[in-house]
Design a protein around this motif. Structure first.
Motif, PDB file in Angstrom:
ATOM      1  N   VAL A  22       0.863  -1.184   0.000  1.00 47.19           N
ATOM      2  CA  VAL A  22       0.000   0.000   0.000  1.00 47.19           C
ATOM      3  C   VAL A  22       0.897   1.231   0.000  1.00 47.19           C
ATOM      4  O   VAL A  22       1.846   1.324   0.789  1.00 47.19           O
ATOM      5  N   ALA A  23       0.604   2.165  -0.880  1.00 51.19           N
ATOM      6  CA  ALA A  23       1.407   3.384  -0.969  1.00 51.19           C
ATOM      7  C   ALA A  23       1.328   4.187   0.326  1.00 51.19           C
ATOM      8  O   ALA A  23       0.281   4.255   0.978  1.00 51.19           O
ATOM      9  N   ASP A  24       2.454   4.796   0.708  1.00 47.77           N
ATOM     10  CA  ASP A  24       2.561   5.508   1.983  1.00 47.77           C
ATOM     11  C   ASP A  24       1.907   6.880   1.903  1.00 47.77           C
ATOM     12  O   ASP A  24       2.054   7.602   0.913  1.00 47.77           O
ATOM     13  N   SER A  25       1.217   7.241   2.992  1.00 49.43           N
ATOM     14  CA  SER A  25       0.603   8.564   3.128  1.00 49.43           C
ATOM     15  C   SER A  25       1.134   9.226   4.382  1.00 49.43           C
ATOM     16  O   SER A  25       1.294   8.567   5.425  1.00 49.43           O
ATOM     17  N   PHE A  26       1.403  10.511   4.305  1.00 50.62           N
ATOM     18  CA  PHE A  26       1.984  11.244   5.428  1.00 50.62           C
ATOM     19  C   PHE A  26       1.212  12.530   5.685  1.00 50.62           C
ATOM     20  O   PHE A  26       0.659  13.140   4.764  1.00 50.62           O
ATOM     21  N   VAL A  27       1.207  12.917   6.949  1.00 53.54           N
ATOM     22  CA  VAL A  27       0.842  14.275   7.352  1.00 53.54           C
ATOM     23  C   VAL A  27       2.026  14.797   8.146  1.00 53.54           C
ATOM     24  O   VAL A  27       2.416  14.190   9.150  1.00 53.54           O
ATOM     25  N   GLU A  28       2.599  15.892   7.659  1.00 52.17           N
ATOM     26  CA  GLU A  28       3.869  16.383   8.200  1.00 52.17           C
ATOM     27  C   GLU A  28       4.899  15.246   8.086  1.00 52.17           C
ATOM     28  O   GLU A  28       5.093  14.709   6.992  1.00 52.17           O
ATOM     29  N   ASN A  29       5.524  14.832   9.200  1.00 54.50           N
ATOM     30  CA  ASN A  29       6.539  13.777   9.104  1.00 54.50           C
ATOM     31  C   ASN A  29       6.040  12.457   9.677  1.00 54.50           C
ATOM     32  O   ASN A  29       6.838  11.576   9.986  1.00 54.50           O
ATOM     33  N   PHE A  30       4.728  12.328   9.785  1.00 52.21           N
ATOM     34  CA  PHE A  30       4.162  11.124  10.403  1.00 52.21           C
ATOM     35  C   PHE A  30       3.391  10.321   9.361  1.00 52.21           C
ATOM     36  O   PHE A  30       2.486  10.856   8.692  1.00 52.21           O
ATOM     37  N   GLN A  31       3.746   9.025   9.262  1.00 52.26           N
ATOM     38  CA  GLN A  31       3.065   8.162   8.294  1.00 52.26           C
ATOM     39  C   GLN A  31       1.720   7.707   8.854  1.00 52.26           C
ATOM     40  O   GLN A  31       1.624   7.248   9.996  1.00 52.26           O
ATOM     41  N   LEU A  32       0.679   7.828   8.054  1.00 54.85           N
ATOM     42  CA  LEU A  32      -0.664   7.438   8.470  1.00 54.85           C
ATOM     43  C   LEU A  32      -0.799   5.916   8.444  1.00 54.85           C
ATOM     44  O   LEU A  32      -0.271   5.243   7.553  1.00 54.85           O
ATOM     45  N   ALA A  33      -1.535   5.380   9.394  1.00 52.43           N
ATOM     46  CA  ALA A  33      -1.651   3.927   9.550  1.00 52.43           C
ATOM     47  C   ALA A  33      -2.405   3.300   8.389  1.00 52.43           C
ATOM     48  O   ALA A  33      -3.415   3.833   7.931  1.00 52.43           O
ATOM     49  N   ASP A  34      -1.900   2.143   7.949  1.00 53.44           N
ATOM     50  CA  ASP A  34      -2.676   1.328   7.009  1.00 53.44           C
ATOM     51  C   ASP A  34      -3.691   0.477   7.765  1.00 53.44           C
ATOM     52  O   ASP A  34      -4.773   0.181   7.256  1.00 53.44           O
ATOM     53  N   ASP A  35      -3.325   0.065   8.976  1.00 51.74           N
ATOM     54  CA  ASP A  35      -4.225  -0.727   9.812  1.00 51.74           C
ATOM     55  C   ASP A  35      -3.638  -0.758  11.220  1.00 51.74           C
ATOM     56  O   ASP A  35      -2.566  -0.197  11.479  1.00 51.74           O
ATOM     57  N   ILE A  36      -4.326  -1.420  12.131  1.00 49.29           N
ATOM     58  CA  ILE A  36      -3.791  -1.705  13.461  1.00 49.29           C
ATOM     59  C   ILE A  36      -3.312  -3.155  13.479  1.00 49.29           C
ATOM     60  O   ILE A  36      -3.596  -3.929  12.565  1.00 49.29           O
ATOM     61  N   GLU A  37      -2.570  -3.528  14.524  1.00 44.71           N
ATOM     62  CA  GLU A  37      -2.117  -4.910  14.602  1.00 44.71           C
ATOM     63  C   GLU A  37      -3.318  -5.848  14.738  1.00 44.71           C
ATOM     64  O   GLU A  37      -4.315  -5.520  15.385  1.00 44.71           O
ATOM     65  N   ARG A  38      -3.211  -7.008  14.118  1.00 40.41           N
ATOM     66  CA  ARG A  38      -4.248  -8.041  14.167  1.00 40.41           C
ATOM     67  C   ARG A  38      -3.600  -9.324  14.654  1.00 40.41           C
ATOM     68  O   ARG A  38      -2.656  -9.833  14.031  1.00 40.41           O
ATOM     69  N   LEU A  39      -4.073  -9.840  15.769  1.00 44.83           N
ATOM     70  CA  LEU A  39      -3.520 -11.054  16.352  1.00 44.83           C
ATOM     71  C   LEU A  39      -4.646 -12.045  16.637  1.00 44.83           C
ATOM     72  O   LEU A  39      -5.808 -11.637  16.786  1.00 44.83           O
ATOM     73  N   PRO A  40      -4.337 -13.343  16.741  1.00 45.98           N
ATOM     74  CA  PRO A  40      -5.378 -14.333  17.052  1.00 45.98           C
ATOM     75  C   PRO A  40      -6.074 -14.010  18.366  1.00 45.98           C
ATOM     76  O   PRO A  40      -5.521 -13.318  19.230  1.00 45.98           O
ATOM     77  N   ASP A  41      -7.283 -14.535  18.532  1.00 48.79           N
ATOM     78  CA  ASP A  41      -8.050 -14.269  19.754  1.00 48.79           C
ATOM     79  C   ASP A  41      -7.834 -15.336  20.819  1.00 48.79           C
ATOM     80  O   ASP A  41      -8.613 -15.427  21.771  1.00 48.79           O
ATOM     81  N   SER A  42      -6.769 -16.133  20.686  1.00 48.37           N
ATOM     82  CA  SER A  42      -6.423 -17.099  21.730  1.00 48.37           C
ATOM     83  C   SER A  42      -4.916 -17.295  21.752  1.00 48.37           C
ATOM     84  O   SER A  42      -4.237 -17.116  20.727  1.00 48.37           O
ATOM     85  N   ARG A  43      -4.400 -17.625  22.924  1.00 44.83           N
ATOM     86  CA  ARG A  43      -2.961 -17.857  23.081  1.00 44.83           C
ATOM     87  C   ARG A  43      -2.753 -18.824  24.245  1.00 44.83           C
ATOM     88  O   ARG A  43      -3.357 -18.651  25.315  1.00 44.83           O
ATOM     89  N   PHE A  44      -1.895 -19.801  24.030  1.00 45.77           N
ATOM     90  CA  PHE A  44      -1.593 -20.781  25.080  1.00 45.77           C
ATOM     91  C   PHE A  44      -0.099 -20.725  25.375  1.00 45.77           C
ATOM     92  O   PHE A  44       0.730 -20.814  24.466  1.00 45.77           O
ATOM     93  N   LYS A  45       0.247 -20.585  26.652  1.00 45.22           N
ATOM     94  CA  LYS A  45       1.640 -20.431  27.068  1.00 45.22           C
ATOM     95  C   LYS A  45       2.020 -21.530  28.061  1.00 45.22           C
ATOM     96  O   LYS A  45       1.204 -21.919  28.906  1.00 45.22           O
ATOM     97  N   VAL A  46       3.268 -21.970  27.978  1.00 46.22           N
ATOM     98  CA  VAL A  46       3.803 -22.963  28.915  1.00 46.22           C
ATOM     99  C   VAL A  46       5.188 -22.499  29.348  1.00 46.22           C
ATOM    100  O   VAL A  46       5.996 -22.059  28.516  1.00 46.22           O
TER     101      VAL A  46
END
Length: 441
Positions: free
Chosen positions: A277-301
């Motif tokens: 996706v082509a980059d878009s900026f306002v001043e020196n800040f790049q506008l987000a293409d999206d937010i992070e997307r992670l699974p809705d479950s996690r198992f830890k040991v």
């Protein structure tokens, strides 16, 4: 005559038996906690780095945090203890300030903005109750915890059971916790603005307005942003412990922990930038293409062990190792050593070292490498591959007889510690902690 002799013998037996019961000493039961204890804990933490997740994996990670905590342990009787743990934490963060980077003089991922998200307060209140059996070989505990900050609220309950046997040389334990958390869905400000329909009111007066912004790069900024579904996150954990005195100078322990998380495991305000996706900026800040997307479950040991070796009256070795893995693809190793050195009866020094490494999560994508067609992605460097080293030093003062007083409380001990932590990325942090323990006269 035989009857008289028999009567005298029975009378003598009854009298001696009654006298024995009267003269038998009462069994003394030592109180689990002799008197009320109060701990005051405080710390100052600072960090810096160049991989802020709020700005898509590139930006300032500068943050400072000051905490203060009171822990009051009160004996209810010989066997029961009530503990209240209350704390507050205040932080300022260049990273989180850039949730809305456009409310200052100049928008830049390496500069802090001046908005409301640049600082916050975190509150915690935990109450726990502990009961010990008469022989002190069985210990039960339960707790209730509540914590809150601007965009997060959590309620937790837990409990544990510990059994000592083999003349208290062996100990086994089991513990469990449940945390019910909820988020306030605070998205990057440009994604909020891009999804405001004509005629709708904005969330607040400080929201960024795309219609009034000068966009450079790809001027046709039209992110295909879909808000997250649900605000709840639930965490369930259970752990098992085993401790054994191996020698009069050596003690070892093992621990096994399982954690299951369900619900919203993505952080709503952490940006992701796509490579297709082509980059878009306002001043020196790049506008987000999206937010992070992670699974809705996690198992830890996690499985680990400790070995403490009392070398002599001056030096003790404390070692620790833990292996961790989860179903997001992360595995890690932690090893540490602490060497308390007793200088005098009252002063002890605590040099320490900790080593840590981990593999990266399956969903980690450095800035500008995720694809818009991917299902999951994050640019949070906490989920990247890295190696870290931590050096620490502390000093402890113990006033066994608590001669120093504040009203009805005697100062029992003071602990001061400093830790320096460095990753092989750009991230580093340091923390200074202080603890003061008081006992009621």
């Amino acid at each position: 005559m035989k009857n008289i002799i028999l009567f005298i013998c029975v009378f003598a037996f009854v009298k001696v038996n009654a006298q024995t019961k009267q003269d038998a000493p009462k069994v003394y039961k030592k109180r689990v906690l002799e008197t009320t204890e109060v701990d005051f804990l405080t710390s100052y933490y600072s960090q810096d780095g160049d991989n802020a997740a709020v700005s898509g994996g590139s930006g300032s990670e500068s943050l400072t945090d000051v905490t203060g905590t009171f822990v009051v342990s009160m004996p209810l009787n010989d066997d029961d203890i009530l503990t209240i743990d209350a704390g507050i934490s205040a932080y300022t963060s260049a990273s989180s300030s850039n949730i809305n980077p456009f409310d200052g003089d100049h928008a830049d991922p390496f500069q802090a903005s001046s908005g409301a998200s640049s600082s916050d307060l975190w509150f915690n209140l935990t109450g726990s109750y502990t009961h010990s059996s008469d022989d002190r070989n069985d210990i039960w505990s339960t707790k209730l915890a509540i914590s809150s900050e601007y965009d997060y609220f959590s309620v937790g309950v837990g409990g544990s059971y510990t059994k000592l046997f083999n003349q208290k040389n062996t100990e086994i334990s089991v513990h469990g916790n449940v945390y019910i958390d909820s988020w306030k869905l605070l998205y990057p400000v440009e994604l909020r603005s891009a999804n405001v329909e004509d005629g709708e009111d904005r969330e607040d007066e400080d929201d960024f307005n795309l219609d009034k912004a000068t966009i450079t790069g790809n001027a046709n900024y039209t992110p295909s942003f879909v808000p997250l579904d649900g605000t709840a996150r639930n965490s369930y954990s259970v752990g098992f412990g085993f401790s054994q005195i191996l020698h009069k100078n050596v003690q070892g322990s093992l621990a096994l922990d399982f954690v299951k998380q369900d619900g919203l495991l993505s952080t709503p305000f952490q940006r992701v930038y796509f490579s297709d996706v082509a980059d878009s900026f306002v001043e020196n800040f790049q506008l987000a293409d999206d937010i992070e997307r992670l699974p809705d479950s996690r198992f830890k040991v996690a499985v680990g062990g400790r070995l403490n070796w009392y070398l002599n009256e001056i030096v003790t070795l404390r070692t620790f190792y833990r292996y961790y893995y989860d179903d997001w693809g992360i595995s890690s190793n932690t090893a540490s050593i602490e060497i308390p050195v007793k200088i005098t009866d009252k002063f002890t020094l605590y040099p320490s070292y900790r080593y840590y490494n981990q593999s990266e999560a399956d969903y980690f994508k450095p800035s500008q490498t995720a694809l818009s067609t991917d299902e999951y992605y994050t640019s949070d460097y906490d989920l990247s591959k890295f190696t870290a080293n931590q050096f620490g030093f502390g000093v402890s003062y113990t006033n066994i007889f608590a001669k120093a007083h504040i009203r009805n409380f005697g100062l029992k001990s003071i602990d001061l510690k400093f830790y320096q932590y460095d990753r092989d990325t750009s991230f580093s942090s340091s923390i200074i902690t202080a603890g003061f323990k008081f006992v009621m006269d």
